[in-house]
Design an enzyme around this catalytic site. Sequence first.
Site, PDB file in Angstrom:
ATOM      1  N   ASP A   1      45.085  23.324  18.737  1.00 14.45           N
ATOM      2  CA  ASP A   1      45.255  24.788  18.649  1.00 14.45           C
ATOM      3  C   ASP A   1      44.838  25.488  19.941  1.00 14.45           C
ATOM      4  O   ASP A   1      44.705  26.713  19.966  1.00 14.45           O
ATOM      5  CB  ASP A   1      44.465  25.344  17.463  1.00 14.45           C
ATOM      6  N   MET A   2      44.619  24.724  21.008  1.00 14.66           N
ATOM      7  CA  MET A   2      44.285  25.208  22.357  1.00 14.66           C
ATOM      8  C   MET A   2      42.828  25.664  22.529  1.00 14.66           C
ATOM      9  O   MET A   2      42.460  26.175  23.591  1.00 14.66           O
ATOM     10  CB  MET A   2      45.239  26.334  22.831  1.00 14.66           C
ATOM     11  N   GLU A   3      42.000  25.458  21.507  1.00 14.80           N
ATOM     12  CA  GLU A   3      40.571  25.681  21.749  1.00 14.80           C
ATOM     13  C   GLU A   3      40.099  24.688  22.811  1.00 14.80           C
ATOM     14  O   GLU A   3      40.610  23.568  22.891  1.00 14.80           O
ATOM     15  CB  GLU A   3      39.760  25.457  20.465  1.00 14.80           C
TER      16      GLU A   3
ATOM     17  N   ARG B   1      38.293  43.051  39.769  1.00 13.64           N
ATOM     18  CA  ARG B   1      38.869  44.362  40.073  1.00 13.64           C
ATOM     19  C   ARG B   1      38.584  45.388  38.980  1.00 13.64           C
ATOM     20  O   ARG B   1      38.800  46.571  39.162  1.00 13.64           O
ATOM     21  CB  ARG B   1      40.378  44.231  40.336  1.00 13.64           C
TER      22      ARG B   1
ATOM     23  N   LYS C   1      47.550  54.888  52.220  1.00 13.21           N
ATOM     24  CA  LYS C   1      48.653  55.106  51.266  1.00 13.21           C
ATOM     25  C   LYS C   1      48.412  56.425  50.553  1.00 13.21           C
ATOM     26  O   LYS C   1      47.344  56.635  50.010  1.00 13.21           O
ATOM     27  CB  LYS C   1      48.601  54.028  50.169  1.00 13.21           C
TER      28      LYS C   1
ATOM     29  N   ASP D   1      47.853  39.824  45.472  1.00 18.95           N
ATOM     30  CA  ASP D   1      48.268  39.544  44.089  1.00 18.95           C
ATOM     31  C   ASP D   1      49.803  39.610  44.021  1.00 18.95           C
ATOM     32  O   ASP D   1      50.485  38.614  44.253  1.00 18.95           O
ATOM     33  CB  ASP D   1      47.577  40.543  43.155  1.00 18.95           C
ATOM     34  N   SER D   2      50.360  40.795  43.791  1.00 17.85           N
ATOM     35  CA  SER D   2      51.824  40.900  43.778  1.00 17.85           C
ATOM     36  C   SER D   2      52.394  40.821  45.199  1.00 17.85           C
ATOM     37  O   SER D   2      53.582  40.584  45.374  1.00 17.85           O
ATOM     38  CB  SER D   2      52.236  42.238  43.155  1.00 17.85           C
TER      39      SER D   2
ATOM     40  N   GLY E   1      52.549  43.413  47.066  1.00 17.68           N
ATOM     41  CA  GLY E   1      53.065  44.756  47.356  1.00 17.68           C
ATOM     42  C   GLY E   1      52.281  45.452  48.465  1.00 17.68           C
ATOM     43  O   GLY E   1      52.870  45.963  49.426  1.00 17.68           O
TER      44      GLY E   1
HETATM   45  C1  R5P Z   1      42.720  46.082  46.011  1.00 16.01           C
HETATM   46  O1  R5P Z   1      41.770  46.851  46.026  1.00 16.01           O
HETATM   47  C2  R5P Z   1      42.649  44.711  46.597  1.00 16.01           C
HETATM   48  O2  R5P Z   1      41.751  44.666  47.673  1.00 16.01           O
HETATM   49  C3  R5P Z   1      44.031  44.236  47.020  1.00 16.01           C
HETATM   50  O3  R5P Z   1      44.495  45.104  48.070  1.00 16.01           O
HETATM   51  C4  R5P Z   1      45.004  44.275  45.879  1.00 16.01           C
HETATM   52  O4  R5P Z   1      44.469  43.602  44.764  1.00 16.01           O
HETATM   53  C5  R5P Z   1      46.317  43.613  46.298  1.00 16.01           C
HETATM   54  O5  R5P Z   1      47.197  43.675  45.224  1.00 16.01           O
HETATM   55  P1  R5P Z   1      48.772  43.505  45.398  1.00 16.01           P
HETATM   56  O6  R5P Z   1      49.001  42.263  46.205  1.00 16.01           O
HETATM   57  O7  R5P Z   1      49.266  43.384  43.969  1.00 16.01           O
HETATM   58  O8  R5P Z   1      49.302  44.735  46.063  1.00 16.01           O
END
Ligand code: R5P
Length: 317
Positions: free
Chosen positions: A41-43, A100, A197, A227-228, A230
């Site tokens: 069950d993934m425990e 975060r 920004k 992360d993404s 972006g």
């Molecule tokens: C934000 O405060 C972090 O320092 C990174 O700039 C952020 O987590 C980067 O996220 P993403 O790659 O999704 O734009």
Amino acid sequence: MAAKNGAIRLVAGNSNPQLAEAIAAHLSTPLTKAVVRRFADMEVFVEIEENVRGSDVFILQSTSYPTNDHLMELLIITDALRRSSAQRITAVIPYFGYARQDRKPGPRTPISAKLVANLITTAGADRVMTLDLHAGQIQGFFDIPTDNLYASPMMTRDIKEKFDVGKVTIISPDVGGVARARGLAKRINAPLAIVDKRRERAGESEVMNVIGEVDDRICILVDDIVDSGGTLVNAAEALLKQGAHSVYAYITHGVLSGEAVARITASKLKELVITDSIQPTAAVRGARNIRVLSIATLIGEAIARTAHEESVSSLFD
Ligand code: R5P
């Protein structure tokens, strides 16, 4: 390896076996045999297969994707070690997930980083070791000793090897990251610029202002997390529009969710350098403009110093 708090033991979860093996090799200490697996069950089920009574145990586990599974593994390994009479347990968390969520962004929201700190402490960790925490004050969420290591000396060495530093400007991709970027800029004696920004009015698209001189400069973006992708790709575009010669990035934690690798590969970024705090996927390893620096030596050295009750901060002098 013998130490002041009993023999050193290294126990790895499933988040980053390559890094765990590299740390073990650096310390000439094999990973302690342990089963960390799932029930149907993934425990999570954990069994430490060697005697750890009286040992100085270091658990190696990043709470990276899948974050909740890896966090639960860390907590259950800690519990298993505590119940096995380990003398001291250090949770070594090269990438600290949930970092975060370190403040309430609005009413009726959690401070998940604090909850995670409470969980790790309650499970039985005596100390925590981590790397480039998103916000230094997360150390204060723990009431046990917490060492926050820095990748910047390693990145500084790499930058000095690869670039003519006289032509480099260090860039913070947002206002929140200025202190981190300034630290690295000081280490290589380079100027600093900032990408600011802003969305002037709701519904209007974001404007990227570059504060500082970047014309014909080799711009190196410095951040803790990609992360993404972006933030990084948008900042790179803004810098090139302002006349930057070329754009590189040094970012500690390659979270690289979803389409991030494709976005970075398709971007004008010359190179993204990350560490292996999170185990790089095959896509990351194969990406034309992503390079991985290993933190195994840094973490291994910090473990050795902790075990021998020596200064860890002097690693960064
Ligand atoms: C934000 O405060 C972090 O320092 C990174 O700039 C952020 O987590 C980067 O996220 P993403 O790659 O999704 O734009």
